[in-house]
Design a protein around this motif. Sequence first.
Motif, PDB file in Angstrom:
ATOM      1  N   ASN A   1      -6.423  -5.291   2.069  1.00 29.86           N
ATOM      2  CA  ASN A   1      -6.973  -6.624   2.297  1.00 29.86           C
ATOM      3  C   ASN A   1      -6.139  -7.697   1.594  1.00 29.86           C
ATOM      4  OD1 ASN A   1      -9.083  -5.715   3.894  1.00 29.86           O
ATOM      5  ND2 ASN A   1     -10.557  -5.646   2.224  1.00 29.86           N
ATOM      6  N   ALA A   2      -5.652  -7.394   0.407  1.00 33.58           N
ATOM      7  CA  ALA A   2      -4.799  -8.346  -0.311  1.00 33.58           C
ATOM      8  C   ALA A   2      -3.463  -8.523   0.408  1.00 33.58           C
ATOM      9  CB  ALA A   2      -4.578  -7.880  -1.743  1.00 33.58           C
ATOM     10  N   GLN A   3      -2.911  -7.430   0.937  1.00 31.02           N
ATOM     11  CA  GLN A   3      -1.664  -7.527   1.702  1.00 31.02           C
ATOM     12  C   GLN A   3      -1.876  -8.357   2.961  1.00 31.02           C
ATOM     13  OE1 GLN A   3      -0.963  -3.348   2.218  1.00 31.02           O
ATOM     14  NE2 GLN A   3      -0.431  -3.030   0.068  1.00 31.02           N
ATOM     15  N   HIS A   4      -3.029  -8.206   3.587  1.00 31.98           N
ATOM     16  CA  HIS A   4      -3.333  -8.995   4.781  1.00 31.98           C
ATOM     17  C   HIS A   4      -3.445 -10.480   4.429  1.00 31.98           C
ATOM     18  CE1 HIS A   4      -6.059 -10.725   7.919  1.00 31.98           C
ATOM     19  NE2 HIS A   4      -5.210 -10.071   8.700  1.00 31.98           N
ATOM     20  N   ALA A   5      -4.057 -10.791   3.291  1.00 29.46           N
ATOM     21  CA  ALA A   5      -4.148 -12.186   2.852  1.00 29.46           C
ATOM     22  C   ALA A   5      -2.751 -12.770   2.636  1.00 29.46           C
ATOM     23  CB  ALA A   5      -4.972 -12.280   1.571  1.00 29.46           C
ATOM     24  N   LEU A   6      -1.842 -11.968   2.081  1.00 30.06           N
ATOM     25  CA  LEU A   6      -0.457 -12.408   1.912  1.00 30.06           C
ATOM     26  C   LEU A   6       0.179 -12.678   3.272  1.00 30.06           C
ATOM     27  CD1 LEU A   6       2.187 -12.843   0.314  1.00 30.06           C
ATOM     28  CD2 LEU A   6       2.552 -10.349   0.469  1.00 30.06           C
ATOM     29  N   ALA A   7      -0.032 -11.793   4.231  1.00 30.86           N
ATOM     30  CA  ALA A   7       0.532 -11.979   5.574  1.00 30.86           C
ATOM     31  C   ALA A   7       0.050 -13.286   6.189  1.00 30.86           C
ATOM     32  CB  ALA A   7       0.169 -10.796   6.466  1.00 30.86           C
TER      33      ALA A   7
ATOM     34  N   PHE B   1       2.743  -7.992  12.968  1.00 31.58           N
ATOM     35  CA  PHE B   1       3.976  -7.380  12.499  1.00 31.58           C
ATOM     36  C   PHE B   1       4.621  -6.547  13.609  1.00 31.58           C
ATOM     37  CE2 PHE B   1       1.788  -8.080   8.463  1.00 31.58           C
ATOM     38  CZ  PHE B   1       2.824  -8.453   7.605  1.00 31.58           C
ATOM     39  N   GLU B   2       5.934  -6.523  13.599  1.00 36.99           N
ATOM     40  CA  GLU B   2       6.642  -5.571  14.459  1.00 36.99           C
ATOM     41  C   GLU B   2       6.339  -4.148  14.011  1.00 36.99           C
ATOM     42  OE1 GLU B   2       8.820  -5.879  17.187  1.00 36.99           O
ATOM     43  OE2 GLU B   2       7.928  -7.881  17.276  1.00 36.99           O
ATOM     44  N   LEU B   3       6.221  -3.963  12.704  1.00 39.16           N
ATOM     45  CA  LEU B   3       5.957  -2.629  12.160  1.00 39.16           C
ATOM     46  C   LEU B   3       5.378  -2.775  10.767  1.00 39.16           C
ATOM     47  CD1 LEU B   3       7.975   0.607  12.238  1.00 39.16           C
ATOM     48  CD2 LEU B   3       7.661  -0.443  10.004  1.00 39.16           C
ATOM     49  N   ILE B   4       4.431  -1.910  10.424  1.00 34.68           N
ATOM     50  CA  ILE B   4       3.980  -1.713   9.051  1.00 34.68           C
ATOM     51  C   ILE B   4       4.190  -0.244   8.738  1.00 34.68           C
ATOM     52  CG2 ILE B   4       2.010  -1.673   7.475  1.00 34.68           C
ATOM     53  CD1 ILE B   4       0.880  -4.082   8.945  1.00 34.68           C
ATOM     54  N   GLY B   5       4.921   0.009   7.669  1.00 33.87           N
ATOM     55  CA  GLY B   5       5.199   1.388   7.289  1.00 33.87           C
ATOM     56  C   GLY B   5       5.313   1.509   5.785  1.00 33.87           C
ATOM     57  N   GLY B   6       5.240   2.737   5.305  1.00 34.93           N
ATOM     58  CA  GLY B   6       5.363   2.937   3.875  1.00 34.93           C
ATOM     59  C   GLY B   6       5.408   4.403   3.530  1.00 34.93           C
ATOM     60  N   GLN B   7       5.737   4.657   2.261  1.00 32.13           N
ATOM     61  CA  GLN B   7       5.915   6.023   1.784  1.00 32.13           C
ATOM     62  C   GLN B   7       4.838   6.389   0.780  1.00 32.13           C
ATOM     63  OE1 GLN B   7       7.071   7.596  -1.226  1.00 32.13           O
ATOM     64  NE2 GLN B   7       7.718   9.557  -0.357  1.00 32.13           N
ATOM     65  N   SER B   8       4.277   7.595   0.902  1.00 34.35           N
ATOM     66  CA  SER B   8       3.282   8.115  -0.022  1.00 34.35           C
ATOM     67  C   SER B   8       2.029   7.229  -0.010  1.00 34.35           C
ATOM     68  CB  SER B   8       3.901   8.245  -1.421  1.00 34.35           C
ATOM     69  OG  SER B   8       3.046   8.947  -2.291  1.00 34.35           O
ATOM     70  N   MET B   9       1.726   6.518  -1.103  1.00 34.46           N
ATOM     71  CA  MET B   9       0.595   5.591  -1.056  1.00 34.46           C
ATOM     72  C   MET B   9       0.783   4.568   0.051  1.00 34.46           C
ATOM     73  SD  MET B   9      -0.882   3.045  -4.029  1.00 34.46           S
ATOM     74  CE  MET B   9       0.492   1.867  -3.888  1.00 34.46           C
ATOM     75  N   GLY B  10       2.011   4.089   0.233  1.00 37.10           N
ATOM     76  CA  GLY B  10       2.294   3.149   1.316  1.00 37.10           C
ATOM     77  C   GLY B  10       2.060   3.762   2.681  1.00 37.10           C
ATOM     78  N   CYS B  11       2.249   5.068   2.786  1.00 35.56           N
ATOM     79  CA  CYS B  11       1.932   5.805   4.014  1.00 35.56           C
ATOM     80  C   CYS B  11       0.435   5.725   4.298  1.00 35.56           C
ATOM     81  CB  CYS B  11       2.382   7.254   3.840  1.00 35.56           C
ATOM     82  SG  CYS B  11       1.928   8.390   5.169  1.00 35.56           S
ATOM     83  N   MET B  12      -0.360   5.987   3.259  1.00 39.88           N
ATOM     84  CA  MET B  12      -1.809   5.924   3.426  1.00 39.88           C
ATOM     85  C   MET B  12      -2.269   4.502   3.729  1.00 39.88           C
ATOM     86  SD  MET B  12      -3.133   8.762   0.644  1.00 39.88           S
ATOM     87  CE  MET B  12      -1.984   8.435  -0.698  1.00 39.88           C
TER      88      MET B  12
END
Length: 376
Positions: A161-167, A175-186
């Motif tokens: 939710n905080a990341q969405h507020a930043l967006a 976004f064209e893409l949202i991706g991440g590794q480990s915790m960012g994956c989740m």
Amino acid sequence: MNGTVSNIRRLLLGLAALGAAGMGASAGAQQAQPAPAAPAPQRPPSPWKTVEADYAVPDFKFHIGETLARLNIHYATLGTPKRDAQGHVTNAIMLLHGTGGSGRGMASAAFGNEVFGPGQVFDITRYFIVMPDAIGHGGSAKPSDGLKARFPKYNYLDMVNAQHALAQHLGIQKFELIGGQSMGCMHSWVWGIAYPDAMKRILPLACTPTAIAGRNRLFRKMLIESIKSDPAYMGGDYTTEPFSGLREANYILSFSTSTAATLQRQFPTREAADAHIDQLLQTAPRQDANDMIYQFDASRDYNPEPDLAKIKAKILWINSDDDFVNDPRAGEVPRMAAKLRPDQFMMIPFGPDTVGHGTTMRPKLWGNRVVEFMRD
């Protein structure tokens, strides 16, 4: 639980041949202090010079009902935003870091040199890359800022939710893409469910879209209790970091995210392995204890499985066969992969370039597949 933690402590001490004073100190004894820190191994400097900034989310409400009048989110960017007639950014990608990391980690030389260059999959002359520090990490709001263990008990939905507020602040509607590794994956899975119209694609790397249980939960709980059981932790109101608890937590973490093959390659002789332990003994943990507890506890109620049908974005989920945290032999990875189409899942086979949980941070092992994925 304290008896269990004591057994964990004795096991780790025996395995590591620690012999350091203060590990079994009673509540009335003085906390043993670490030896002077040895110089940490230096990573090659990254050629990817990020632009960094902060956004204070006003009146941020956590899922537990608590509110902070100002929640700081630190973030780094690469590339230049392109805007449509309404001023919305049309070329954004969000990359999300793992537990204990920061957004800048996604701009490391090892990762960035494979993805951000001209003609590469996330070419920064084409895309605007946003890499936030999650709540509790890096330069974003966290317990060590002053509230200590009184900081709201955030979870992954709060972080997203905080990341969405930043967006929204940056003018990014999709976004064209949202991706991440480990915790960012989740977080990528949580994004796809909580904000299904906010991205065209999700790229989860090194996780499983179901509740954390089994060995994955065990090591997290062990890590948390190792810190809390240190008398110097003082219920989170310490003035000096609980060194013994943090050191044990780091031992647990190092074994939980590596593989036997990787460790054998790194330390092929007894002398090399012993030298590594000696270095660990001389290097004080760099984490704040409350920050680390909160970071690993945030996954406690993660479980996107019941809501996967809400995801509208294209999916490419990538794991590796040698990931100790998301071991396919435990059964959950193949069970969840069976719920997706074959083109939505990629398993990187074990090989000379795989390194366990961190394998997916080596884009050369998945780059061509993602190139295809990015094509409309």
